[in-house]
Each structure stands twice: as structure tokens, then as C-alpha cells.
Scaffold this active site. Structure first.
Site, PDB file in Angstrom:
ATOM      1  CE  LYS A  41      19.220   6.420  84.599  1.00  0.00           C
ATOM      2  NZ  LYS A  41      18.257   5.283  84.766  1.00  0.00           N
ATOM      3  CE1 TYR A 251      23.688  35.095 103.358  1.00  0.00           C
ATOM      4  CE2 TYR A 251      24.584  33.115 102.069  1.00  0.00           C
ATOM      5  CZ  TYR A 251      24.127  34.473 102.098  1.00  0.00           C
ATOM      6  OH  TYR A 251      24.003  35.220 101.103  1.00  0.00           O
TER       7      TYR A 251
HETATM    8  C1  LIG Z   1      18.961   4.126  85.341  1.00  0.00           C
HETATM    9  C2  LIG Z   1      18.587   2.897  84.892  1.00  0.00           C
HETATM   10  C3  LIG Z   1      19.477   1.905  84.879  1.00  0.00           C
HETATM   11  C4  LIG Z   1      20.706   2.020  85.952  1.00  0.00           C
HETATM   12  O1  LIG Z   1      20.314   1.814  87.132  1.00  0.00           O
HETATM   13  P1  LIG Z   1      21.313   1.754  88.091  1.00  0.00           P
HETATM   14  O2  LIG Z   1      20.658   1.560  89.483  1.00  0.00           O
HETATM   15  O3  LIG Z   1      21.789   3.075  88.267  1.00  0.00           O
HETATM   16  O4  LIG Z   1      22.266   0.555  87.968  1.00  0.00           O
HETATM   17  C5  LIG Z   1      19.291   0.473  84.507  1.00  0.00           C
HETATM   18  N1  LIG Z   1      18.039   0.708  83.705  1.00  0.00           N
HETATM   19  C6  LIG Z   1      17.011   1.630  83.496  1.00  0.00           C
HETATM   20  C7  LIG Z   1      15.971   1.380  82.839  1.00  0.00           C
HETATM   21  C8  LIG Z   1      17.287   2.922  84.313  1.00  0.00           C
HETATM   22  O5  LIG Z   1      16.400   3.614  83.948  1.00  0.00           O
END
Ligand SMILES: *Cc1c(COP(=O)(O)O)cnc(C)c1O
Length: 348
Positions: A41, A251
Site C-alpha cells: 500500500k 530562511y
Molecule cells: C500496513 C498493514 C500491514 C503491514 O504492517 P507493517 O507493520 O508495515 O509490517 C499488515 N496488515 C495490515 C492490515 C496493514 O494495514
């Protein structure tokens, strides 16, 4: 009109493909009997789906998780749609129709989502059960719902709230996940994210879902010696100048040169995810030499001290020090934020 070819980016994210593949294999091995999938994702945590997904596929990964429906298409260019799961589940009939048309598996998170899916024709799906995070997923009290009973569930999932800590909630959630496994028919079960993999075999089920650790993040100390850094932000030097003692930089003139010094302006700023928390704090690297950030990070530029690297010129590249654990400690950002912030202007 045909446009001329794009000039090279002055900002790029180097993704170490060998380290990425090795991290997946390590997490797959640590998952024991379970297979490791991958959370890709948010554009593979900012590293870039077109780079990351083919590497993981070739390493042997067969399950890819995204959050949004709009994230599916980029992943589906590299793996079969049936290997992709959408964690948010269908919010509208259009989402469910899209999943059906493409053959992507929705993660069903509630009775209304189950209805949407069944109304669209149903078929194999996953079920997320909320075992204590109270974020997204079917409440335990609704496991016996008639609509849920009509689903053809491939993976029964839950998600750990505090797998990166040693707290009682982990065992509470695991117990509820086991209870859900007994209550609802399914093919496979999944609980562990990256940190959860390190909690041991009881947390593995049939499929694990690492994200952070694939990309070199270290959510638990047990994993620290086993995973390699994957992402290295690289920026080109746009301009070099000599400043005099007493000159101020950037800045709000927050840095005053204590002596004559040679400084460089690089093409990296907070619009790229190199946030202002790195002002006066970040380090750029060149052949092992450390080049501190001077003054404020701007939107598109950052000024660095070139005293230790007198050979560097306009057009040369430097690397942002971005080892996840140290970078998180230094910046106050989480390792997750460090990755997902990396912006669209990086060549990947
Ligand atoms: C993002 C996510 C993961 C991965 O989690 P990490 O801590 O990055 O390994 C796994 N399961 C779900 C449902 C997630 O939303």
C-alpha cells in the site's frame, strides 16, 4: 505534439533490489510454516510499486496487500489480480463491481461490506476480524452473522495493535483470532505484520503480511541484525558557494557561518518529504563523509556543509542519511512516516 524525452531527475530514490529480495526471503523464513505476503500500500511505502512489486514477485511472494481500490491497477501490472487484496474493502457497489470485474480479492470488514460483496455476485474474499484494535474489521460479536456465513472466505485476517511492544494485548488479540478461526469457515488465517512475525509461530497462521521490515524498517529489536537498508534518498547539488564568517543561511537566517565555509544547495526539500524537522540536524553522505544540513530545510532545497568534501561540485550527488532506526530517533518521525513521506519528485 510529441514532447522531448524527460531530462534526468535531480532527485532519486535508490532502491536496493537485492536487499529488498533478501529481506522478503528472511521474513518468509522467519514466518515458519506460513508464507510471507507483502504490504505494498501507499506506493510500496513510498519506494515505488513498479520497482518493488516485480522484485518481491520474483523472490517468490504471492500475496500483495493494498489499502485503496485506486492502488490496484499499478500492482496488477506486475502480478495476477487474484494475488492482490484490498484492505479497505468495498465501500460502494462500484468498488465491489470493480473487484469482480478484475478478480481482485476484497477484504470484507463488516456486515454491510459483506452484503455489498454478495450483491455484486460474491466469490472468494477475505475477512478482517477486529480483535482489539477497534479500527477496521468485523467486531467479534458479529462473527455469527448470517450474511458473514454466506461468504466464501479465503484468508481470515486480524491485525495487531502493538506487535512492536511486549504487552498483554498481543496475547489477547491472538486468543480472539483463534476464537474467530473456530467460529467462521475459512481456508487460511493471517495475523502478523512485520513485528508480529517476531512474536513466534503461534502468531504466524498460514500467511504473514510484512510491510515495514521488507523495506528495511526495524519494528522490533529481534529483527535488527537480519534486515538490510533498502531505500537511499539521493539528491544532486544545484549550486556551490563560499560564505564568509557571519553570513547567514536560508530562511529566517537560523544558521550563521562561524568561519568562512563552502556550502552546497541540494535539490531536496520538505515538499519531497524531507521535512523541516531535519533543519540543522540532517546529514548528507558522500563517500563516507558526513555533510550536515545547515539552517532550515526549504520546500525544494536544502543547504549543506561541504567542508568535509572539497571535491564536490554542481551536478554531483549526495545521499541523505536515512538508516530507519537512527533516522526515526533523530527526526522524531516514525519509520513508517520516513518511508511514506518520500514524494513524487523522486526518480524511482
Ligand atoms: C500496513 C498493514 C500491514 C503491514 O504492517 P507493517 O507493520 O508495515 O509490517 C499488515 N496488515 C495490515 C492490515 C496493514 O494495514
Amino acid at each position: 505534439m510529441s514532447l522531448p524525452e524527460l531530462p534526468p531527475a535531480a532527485l532519486r530514490l535508490d532502491v536496493d533490489r537485492d536487499a529488498l529480495a533478501a529481506n522478503w526471503r528472511t521474513l518468509d523464513a522467519l514466518s515458519g510454516q506460513a508464507a510471507a505476503g507483502a504490504a505494498v500500500k501507499a506506493n510500496a511505502y513510498g519506494l515505488g510499486v513498479p520497482v518493488v512489486v516485480p522484485v518481491l514477485r520474483d523472490a517468490g511472494c504471492r500475496s500483495f496487500f493494498v489499502a485503496h481500490w485506486r492502488e490496484v491497477a499499478a500492482v496488477a501490472e506486475h502480478v495476477p489480480a487474484s494475488a492482490i487484496s484490498v484492505l479497505h474493502g468495498p465501500l460502494t457497489a462500484a468498488d465491489a463491481a470493480y473487484a469482480k470485474a478484475l478478480g481482485v480479492k476484497p477484504v470484507i470488514n463488516s456486515v454491510p461490506q459483506a452484503r455489498l460483496w454478495l450483491d455484486a455476485g460474491g466469490g472468494r474474499c477475505h475477512l478482517m476480524v477486529d480483535t482489539g484494535m477497534n479500527r477496521l474489521g468485523l467486531p467479534m460479536a458479529e462473527l455469527g452473522d448470517d450474511t458473514i456465513a454466506r461468504l466464501e472466505i479465503d484468508v481470515l485476517l486480524s491485525h495487531l495493535a502493538s506487535a512492536d511492544e511486549d504487552v498483554a494485548l498481543n496475547e489477547v488479540q491472538r486468543g480472539r483470532w483463534e476464537e474467530a478461526r473456530r467460529a467462521v469457515a475459512h481456508r487460511r488465517a493471517s495475523l502478523a505484520n512485520s513485528a508480529g512475525i517476531a512474536l513466534g509461530a503461534a502468531y504466524h497462521g498460514d500467511l504473514t503480511r510484512p510491510g515495514l521490515a521488507l523495506y528495511g524498517g526495524i519494528p522490533r529489536a529481534e529483527l535488527s541484525d537480519r534486515l538490510a537498508q533498502v531505500a537511499r534518498p539521493m539528491a544532486a547539488i544545484l549550486q556551490v558557494r563560499e560564505v564568509a564568517a557571519g553570513d547567514t543561511l536560508g530562511y529566517n537566517a537560523t544558521f550563521t557561518a562561524p568561519a568562512p565555509m563552502r556550502v552546497g544547495t541540494i535539490a531536496l526539500g520538505y515538499a519531497d518529504g524531507y521535512l523541516r524537522c531535519w533543519s540543522g540536524k540532517g546529514i548528507m553522505l558522500s563517500q563516507g563523509r558526513r555533510l550536515p544540513v545547515l539552517g532550515r530545510v526549504s520546500m525544494d532545497m536544502t543547504i549543506i556543509d561541504l567542508s568535509a568534501a572539497p571535491d564536490l561540485r554542481e551536478g554531483d550527488w549526495v545521499e541523505a542519511e536515512y538508516e530507519p532506526v537512527a533516522a526515526a530517533a533523530q527526526s522524531g518521525l516514525s519509520q513508517y512516516e520516513l518511508f511514506t513521506l518520500l514524494g513524487a519528485r523522486f526518480g524511482r
